[in-house]
Design an enzyme around this catalytic site. Structure first.
Site, PDB file in Angstrom:
ATOM      1  N   GLU A 265     -36.727  49.210  44.539  1.00 41.11           N
ATOM      2  CA  GLU A 265     -37.972  49.367  45.470  1.00 41.11           C
ATOM      3  C   GLU A 265     -38.182  47.543  45.221  1.00 41.11           C
ATOM      4  O   GLU A 265     -37.976  47.186  44.221  1.00 41.11           O
ATOM      5  CB  GLU A 265     -38.821  49.719  45.713  1.00 41.11           C
ATOM      6  CG  GLU A 265     -39.154  51.031  46.020  1.00 41.11           C
ATOM      7  CD  GLU A 265     -41.160  51.195  45.749  1.00 41.11           C
ATOM      8  OE1 GLU A 265     -41.674  50.544  46.699  1.00 41.11           O
ATOM      9  OE2 GLU A 265     -40.988  52.426  46.368  1.00 41.11           O
ATOM     10  N   LYS A 322     -50.033  53.032  56.568  1.00 39.27           N
ATOM     11  CA  LYS A 322     -50.169  53.186  54.786  1.00 39.27           C
ATOM     12  C   LYS A 322     -51.792  52.466  55.024  1.00 39.27           C
ATOM     13  O   LYS A 322     -52.362  51.407  55.078  1.00 39.27           O
ATOM     14  CB  LYS A 322     -49.414  52.114  54.264  1.00 39.27           C
ATOM     15  CG  LYS A 322     -47.836  52.811  54.328  1.00 39.27           C
ATOM     16  CD  LYS A 322     -46.382  52.250  53.957  1.00 39.27           C
ATOM     17  CE  LYS A 322     -46.861  51.788  52.194  1.00 39.27           C
ATOM     18  NZ  LYS A 322     -45.970  51.449  52.121  1.00 39.27           N
ATOM     19  N   GLU A 328     -49.476  45.835  53.527  1.00 38.98           N
ATOM     20  CA  GLU A 328     -48.721  47.380  53.588  1.00 38.98           C
ATOM     21  C   GLU A 328     -48.359  48.235  54.262  1.00 38.98           C
ATOM     22  O   GLU A 328     -47.399  48.704  54.283  1.00 38.98           O
ATOM     23  CB  GLU A 328     -50.179  48.548  52.877  1.00 38.98           C
ATOM     24  CG  GLU A 328     -50.205  48.325  51.678  1.00 38.98           C
ATOM     25  CD  GLU A 328     -49.898  48.719  50.166  1.00 38.98           C
ATOM     26  OE1 GLU A 328     -48.628  49.377  50.817  1.00 38.98           O
ATOM     27  OE2 GLU A 328     -50.122  48.491  49.173  1.00 38.98           O
TER      28      GLU A 328
END
Length: 407
Positions: A265, A322, A328
Site C-alpha cells: 500500500e 470508510k 480516508e
C-alpha cells in the site's frame, strides 16, 4: 448508482486515455477496496482497470464476485484473509476449507498468486492477533500444499512501516526490538516458502504530521536536493525509496538479504479536512503520477537498482463508507462513477489480456465478507496508523534537515 452513466463515463475514459494518461506505463498494481455503497459492479471495473494498465490487484478479502469477473483476464490477484478470521484459521481443517472455497474454486481462470493473512497485525499490540499470525500462515500454506497449489499461490502478511525502530540512514534500518522474535519466525517462513515481504508505506503521513518542516518535493517525487546516506553514499531524492531501503537493511540485519519486498500500500489523498495538510488533487496527482512513472522504468531503489518495484497503489476508488477523517474517503484514482479523481498523467499499453465471458459458478462458497460492516481487517481506517507512520517519517525528516545543514 446509475450504471448507464457509469458506462458513459467509462467509455469516455477509454476513448480519450491518450489525453488523460500521456505517459506510457507497462504494469500497475492497485488496491481494490470496497468500503462503499456506490461502486460499480466488478464486471464494470474490468475495463476501467485496463484503461490504466493495471495487471496486478490486491483485494482485502476473497470476494467471489470480483474474482469471477476477472476470470480469463490475466490480471494477477492477491487476496486477503482478514484479521477477524485468525483465531479460526489456526485449525488446518478450516484453513483448507477456506482455501478450497475461496481460492481453488477460481483457479486457473482467475490468476490468484498470493494470500495475505492479516493486515498490520504486529503494530496493533494485540497478542490475540500476533500469536495467531504465524500459525495461520502455516495452516494456509499447508492447505495449499495439500491441494497442490503451493507452487502457484504463496502466503504472506502485510506490515505497517512502524515495525521499524530505525529508518535513517537507510543502511542502518532496523526492526523494533520487541518484534524481532516474532518477525524472525515469519521471515523464516517467507524464506522457506518463497513468499514476498509486504510493507505498507505512506510518506503522506510524515508530511501531514509536520508540513512546515517536511519538504513537500521530497515526499512527492519532485526535483529536490535529497539526502545522502553517509554509510553508503547513496543519494535519495524521495522518502518512499529511503523507506524501502531501510526495510531491505532491516531484513539484511537479520540474515534475509534476498527476501523480496513488495509495497502493498502507498498513496496520497486528493481531499481532506482543514487539519489534513497536503490532501489536494494536485499533490495526489504528483505523488501517484510520479510514482507510476518510476514504476514504468522498471528500476529499483538506490540500494537495489536491479530489483523491480512491486508496488500497489492505494486505491482504485474513493470509498464513501470508510470511517475517520475526510482523507480516508478520498484515496481513489477514480470516483465511483468511473471518472478520474484527477488527471493522473499516464497511458498504458493494455498489457492485460482481453476479457472473455465471466465463467464459473460461485456455488455455495464460504467467502470472506466484502461488505463495509467488518472493521477488524485493519483496512477500514488508514489514518488510525498515522502516529505509527509519523514516527518513521520524523526520523527521516530529522536526518534530512541535519544533512541539509552540512552540504
Amino acid at each position: 448508482m446509475e450504471f448507464p452513466r457509469f458506462f458513459f463515463y467509462a467509455s469516455i475514459i477509454l476513448s480519450i486515455s491518450a489525453y488523460l494518461f500521456p505517459i506510457m506505463v507497462n504494469s500497475i498494481g492497485i488496491n481494490y477496496g470496497q468500503i462503499a455503497d456506490n461502486l460499480p459492479s466488478p464486471e464494470d471495473v474490468v475495463p476501467l482497470l485496463k484503461s490504466i494498465g493495471a495487471t496486478k490487484v490486491k483485494l482485502y478479502d476473497a470476494d467471489p464476485r470480483v474474482l469471477s469477473a476477472f476470470s480469463n483476464t490475466g490480471v494477477e490477484f492477491i487476496v486477503g484473509l482478514g484479521n477477524e478470521y485468525l483465531d479460526k484459521m489456526r485449525d488446518p481443517t478450516k484453513a483448507q476449507a477456506w482455501v478450497k472455497q475461496n481460492v481453488q474454486v477460481h483457479l486457473p481462470a482467475t490468476k490468484i498468486t498470493c494470500i495475505f493473512v492479516g493486515n498490520e497485525i504486529l503494530t496493533f499490540n494485540d497478542t490475540s492477533l500476533s500469536d495467531n499470525l504465524l500459525p495461520v500462515m502455516q495452516s494456509v500454506h499447508t492447505a495449499l500444499v495439500n491441494l497442490g497449489l503451493d507452487k502457484q499461490v504463496t502466503v504472506t502478511t502485510a506490515h505497517s512501516l512502524a515495525i521499524l525502530q530505525t529508518s535513517y540512514p537507510p543502511s542502518a534500518g532496523a526492526f523494533r526490538e520487541d518484534l524481532i522474535d516474532c518477525l524472525s519466525e515469519t521471515l523464516n517462513f517467507h524464506q522457506k516458502t518463497g513468499s514476498p515481504f509486504l510493507i505498507n508505506a505512506y510518506p503522506y503521513f510524515a508530511y501531514k504530521g509536520n508540513p512546515k518542516q517536511v519538504p513537500l518535493d521530497f515526499v512527492l517525487f519532485q526535483p529536490n536536493q535529497g539526502v545522502i546516506d553517509p554509510e553508503t553514499n547513496l543519494h535519495y531524492d524521495n522518502m518512499l525509496y529511503a523507506q524501502i531501503d531501510a526495510v531491505y537493511s532491516a531484513l539484511a540485519s537479520l540474515g534475509y538479504k534476498k527476501l523480496p519486498v513488495h509495497i502493498s500500500e502507498t498513496g496520497w489523498p486528493s481531499k481532506g479536512d482543514e487539519d489534513e495538510a497536503g490532501a489536494t488533487p494536485d499533490n495526489a496527482k504528483k505523488y501517484n503520477g510520479n510514482l507510476i512513472k518510476l514504476m514504468s522504468k522498471k528500476t529499483g531503489t538506490p540500494m537495489r537498482p536491479n530489483s523491480d518495484l512491486n508496488i500497489y497503489v492505494f486505491a482504485l476508488f474513493n470509498e464513501n463508507m470508510k470511517p475517520g477523517p475526510t482523507s480516508e474517503r478520498n484515496y481513489g484514482l477514480f470516483k465511483p462513477d468511473g471518472t478520474p479523481a484527477y488527471p493522473l498523467g499516464i497511458s498504458t499499453n493494455n498489457a492485460v489480456g482481453s476479457n472473455t465471458t465471466v465463467g464459473g459458478s460461485i456455488g455455495n462458497a464460504v467467502t470472506t465478507p466484502s461488505s463495509p460492516t467488518s472493521s477488524s481487517t485493519g483496512y477500514l481506517s488508514i489514518s488510525s496508523a498515522t502516529e505509527r507512520y509519523q514516527f518513521v517519517g520524523h526520523v527521516l525528516l530529522a536526518s534530512f534537515l541535519l544533512i541539509k545543514t552540512l552540504v
